[in-house]
Structure formats: structure tokens, C-alpha cells
Design an enzyme around this catalytic site. Structure first.
Site, PDB file in Angstrom:
ATOM      1  N   LYS A 123      47.861 -41.412  38.821  1.00  0.00           N
ATOM      2  CA  LYS A 123      48.935 -42.394  39.025  1.00  0.00           C
ATOM      3  C   LYS A 123      48.514 -43.776  38.509  1.00  0.00           C
ATOM      4  CE  LYS A 123      51.082 -41.631  42.918  1.00  0.00           C
ATOM      5  NZ  LYS A 123      51.599 -41.698  44.288  1.00  0.00           N
TER       6      LYS A 123
ATOM      7  N   LYS B  32      41.607 -46.888  45.355  1.00  0.00           N
ATOM      8  CA  LYS B  32      42.730 -47.372  46.154  1.00  0.00           C
ATOM      9  C   LYS B  32      43.745 -46.251  46.293  1.00  0.00           C
ATOM     10  CE  LYS B  32      45.768 -49.760  48.238  1.00  0.00           C
ATOM     11  NZ  LYS B  32      46.263 -48.478  48.789  1.00  0.00           N
TER      12      LYS B  32
ATOM     13  N   THR C  94      58.640 -48.028  46.568  1.00  0.00           N
ATOM     14  CA  THR C  94      58.444 -46.716  45.941  1.00  0.00           C
ATOM     15  C   THR C  94      59.795 -46.055  45.641  1.00  0.00           C
ATOM     16  OG1 THR C  94      56.328 -46.476  47.048  1.00  0.00           O
ATOM     17  CG2 THR C  94      57.312 -44.464  46.204  1.00  0.00           C
TER      18      THR C  94
ATOM     19  N   LYS D 248      41.800 -41.577  48.452  1.00  0.00           N
ATOM     20  CA  LYS D 248      42.745 -41.339  49.547  1.00  0.00           C
ATOM     21  C   LYS D 248      41.918 -41.110  50.808  1.00  0.00           C
ATOM     22  CE  LYS D 248      47.279 -40.551  49.955  1.00  0.00           C
ATOM     23  NZ  LYS D 248      48.361 -41.217  49.224  1.00  0.00           N
TER      24      LYS D 248
END
Ligand code: NAD
Length: 382
Positions: free
Chosen positions: A65, A41, A152, A77
């Protein structure tokens, strides 16, 4: 031209899929870096200059992350070589989604990155006929509209607050400079101001605005809504500075929240902030990280500071099959708790190891990924 095989190391990538479609001119790539802790993801980026190497670097950041915030997804990605302002954007996106129908959503779930918006996520879902194909869809489709919510940037401000407390330099009253006033930078500025910080500089691709006495973030947000990124050239307050100078203005906290690779050694030499909190992915080169550490400047790494989006994405992914829309207050609370705790853990570990927060944070994340790889038999037992 990147030789895809040269990108492979002990961690991944596990899979690189290059796709194209003649009629729409679509060209793109999916990089699934490491799925030891869960399926891939990570956002999908659209830019005329995107490369396989860039997407692979970003997929690796995603591996760290997810592991850093201890959530069970893997690094991945995707990138589409196109201008996000193109009139053919929808057709290109749909062609890209169709070309990856073997991988999406079983191995990879699409999400938003630079150049993609909530409505693009809706097109992707529509094209693949599965509500699990993309996250970041609008709220009225049951998604978590995380750019609109500013998750974010919110998380980044929470991480900045935790780091400032850790350094014994309270956030309230600190002067902050923010590079980039998009989804991340603007939401970070808003939350930082709520926490009592003074925003002294902001920038977009069209220039920077600076006022040592502080800019009014509410006014900036309204100006941005009216004029887009050009607001920096129209705003009546503050001094206009050229792009890039916001990185070296006199301030306590610097938030690079625009592009990768913007802080190299020469810039690092002139940074005046005591704390750098990375909103963009990969804004600081390893050499610059070393120099900043030598200069006593603490850097909260990208995969720690900008992980608010992945926490929100995890909620969105987990709700795919239940159909329940995740509750916004719970998302924000979880982001705050996880990012604050992770920031302190990484800074403590850096202090203990006598190394940079990037190295310390990565070693914690690597250990989690290595353990998962070992228990799945992907690497030999210790
Ligand atoms: P965005 O497109 O919404 O905003 C980017 C901002 O940066 C714009 O204001 C743009 O004008 C500005 N900018 C571009 N070039 C610049 C330059 N040379 N100098 C100053 N400003 C410049 O993008 P975003 O979603 O806010 O993402 C920004 C960064 O954060 C990217 O590196 C992205 O990968 C990273 N990131 C985003 C998210 C998210 O949830 N959106 C999550 C994690 C990481």
C-alpha cells in the site's frame, strides 16, 4: 498455531515481536514487514481472534500500500488479542504500548485498525510520552481524526469513480452495494452518493438492507448514529436480507468494506457487479480474483482503493515534529489525486500485462520496494 519462521519470504517480515503482560492478560504481536522505503507504519487491530499469521498478512498489504501510493513508509501492523468492548481495554492498550517501547516510535508508529478508536490512540501516546507514538489521535490533540473525517471511504469512492470512468461506465447513475457500514463503508457510501451513485444495498454484522430503487444515505447515516450497527434491523426503508447477500445483489459496483476473505470462488461466481472496489483488506481470495477476471469483472485491489488512510497517516506522521496540524482540504485533495492516478495506472498495467489488477498493482509496488532494498544493500545489485 502459526510457525512465525514459515512467514518469512524474500520481502519480510523483518521483525515479529510477541508480547504479553500477566496482570492485564494482554497478549499481542507487532509485525514489521519491510522497511526498505521507510519506517514501519500500519494500524493496530484489537480482536479476540487476531493471530500472528493474520497480522503478518496485513503487514504485507501495508508494504504494497505504501509503495503503491509512492509514500516513504514501510509495511507493518500490530494486533492485540482482546475484546474491544472489554472494560480493561485501556489497561490492555497501555500494557501493549509499554511492551513495545523499544520499537515505538523509532521503528513502528501505531495507528487505528478494527477495534481501536481515536481515544485509544490518545492513551497510547500518553503511555509512551511521545507525540509520535500513534497517529489517529483526536483533532484536539493535534491529530488527524481520519475515521471521523472518513478519509479511507472518501478515497475509495474517488478510486471507484476513476475505475468506472476507465471502464467507460460513469459512476453517476451506477448502482452500488456496500458490505460493512463502519468507518470505511459509511464514508464510502456518503462520497459515492455525492458523486451521483445510487446505493442499493448496505450491510452490517447484523444484516443487510436492500432497495433496488436506492436507499437514502443521509437517512442511513443518521440511523447508524442513533442505533449503531443495529440500524439495519430498525430502519423502516428497504427489504431486510441476511448478511452476505449484499455481495450478490443486482448492482454495478460492489464495495466489500467489512472483513477479510469474504469473497471466495463460490461467491465470486454469483457477483453481478461489473466493478469490485475493495475497502476491506484482503476481502477477495486469489482464486476468486482469477474467476472475477475470467467473468470480465474488474477489481480495484485493497492496497490501491483503501489507501486514503495511509495518505492521511503520512500527513499526520510528517507533522509529528513540526507541530503543525495538517490542513484537511489538502489531505482530501491529495487523497483524491493520488488514488485516482494510482487506480488508472494499475488498471492500465493490468490491461497491458493481460493479468489481474492485483498482480499488476503488486508488480509495480514490488519494483519500488526491490529498488529500495537494492540501493540500501539489502539485496545484491541487479
Ligand atoms: P469498522 O469496525 O468501523 O466497521 C466494520 C463494519 O463491518 C461494521 O459496520 C460491521 O458491523 C460490519 N461487519 C462486520 N462483520 C460483517 C459481516 N459479516 N457482514 C457485513 N458487515 C459486517 O471497521 P472499518 O475501520 O470500517 O474497517 C473495515 C475494513 O476496512 C477492515 O478490513 C479494515 O482493515 C479495512 N481498512 C480500514 C481502514 C480505516 O481507515 N478504518 C483503512 C484501510 C482498510
Amino acid at each position: 498455531m502459526t510457525d512465525a519462521l514459515s512467514l518469512v519470504d524474500d520481502w519480510g517480515p523483518e521483525k515479529i515481536v510477541v508480547v504479553s503482560h500477566r496482570r492485564t492478560g494482554m497478549k499481542g504481536v507487532l509485525v514489521i514487514d519491510n522497511t526498505a522505503r521507510g519506517m514501519g507504519k500500519g494500524g493496530t487491530r484489537m480482536s479476540p481472534t487476531v493471530t500472528v499469521g493474520e497480522v503478518a498478512r496485513l503487514a504485507r498489504v501495508m508494504t504494497w500500500k505504501w509503495a503503491g501510493v509512492d509514500l516513504f513508509y514501510g509495511g507493518a501492523k500490530a494486533g492485540i488479542v482482546a475484546d474491544p468492548a472489554s472494560r480493561d481495554k485501556e489497561a490492555i492498550l497501555r500494557a501493549f504500548a509499554r511492551a513495545l517501547s523499544n520499537e515505538v516510535p523509532r521503528e513502528y508508529v501505531m495507528g487505528l485498525d478494527m477495534g481501536l478508536t481515536e481515544s485509544d490512540a490518545a492513551f497510547i501516546q500518553d503511555e509512551l510520552g511521545d507525540r509520535g507514538a500513534a497517529v489517529g489521535t483526536p483533532g484536539h490533540l493535534g491529530g488527524v481524526a481520519y475515521d471521523k473525517l472518513g478519509v479511507t471511504g472518501y478515497g475509495l469512492a474517488e478510486a471507484a469513480d476513476a475505475a468506472a470512468q476507465h471502464l467507460g461506465q460513469p459512476l453517476a447513475g451506477s448502482r452500488v452495494a456496500v458490505q460493512g457500514f463502519g468507518a470505511v463503508g459509511s464514508a464510502a457510501a456518503r462520497r459515492l452518493a455525492e458523486l451521483g451513485a445510487t446505493v442499493v444495498a448496505v450491510s452490517t454484522a447484523h444484516g443487510a438492507l436492500h432497495d433496488p430503487a436506492g436507499l437514502d444515505v443521509t437517512e442511513l447515516l443518521a440511523a447508524r448514529d442513533e442505533h449503531g450497527d443495529h440500524f439495519v434491523t430498525r430502519h423502516h426503508r428497504g427489504t431486510r436480507l441476511p448478511c452476505g447477500s449484499e455481495l450478490t445483489v443486482d448492482c454495478d459496483i460492489l464495495v466489500p468494506a467489512a472483513l477479510q476473505d469474504v469473497i471466495q470462488r463460490p461467491t465470486a461466481q454469483h457477483i453481478k457487479a461489473r466493478l469490485v472496489v475493495e475497502g476491506a483488506n484482503l476481502p477477495t481470495s486469489p482464486e476468486a480474483q482469477g474467476l472475477l477476471a475470467e467473468r470480465g469483472i474488474t477489481v480495484v485491489p485493497d492496497f490501491v482503493a483503501n489507501a486514503g488512510g495511509v495518505v492521511a497517516a503520512a500527513f499526520a506522521m510528517d507533522s509529528r515534529y513540526s507541530g503543525f496540524r495538517p490542513d484537511t482540504a489538502t489531505i482530501f485533495e491529495t487523497i483524491s489525486t493520488r488514488l485516482r492516478a494510482n487506480t488508472v495506472t494499475v488498471l492500465d498495467e493490468a490491461r497491458r500485462q493481460g493479468t489481474t489488477p492485483h498482480t499488476a498493482g503488486r508488480s509495480l509496488a514490488e519494483e519500488r520496494v526491490r529498488t529500495a532494498m537494492r540501493s540500501k544493500g539489502r539485496i545484491p545489485p541487479a
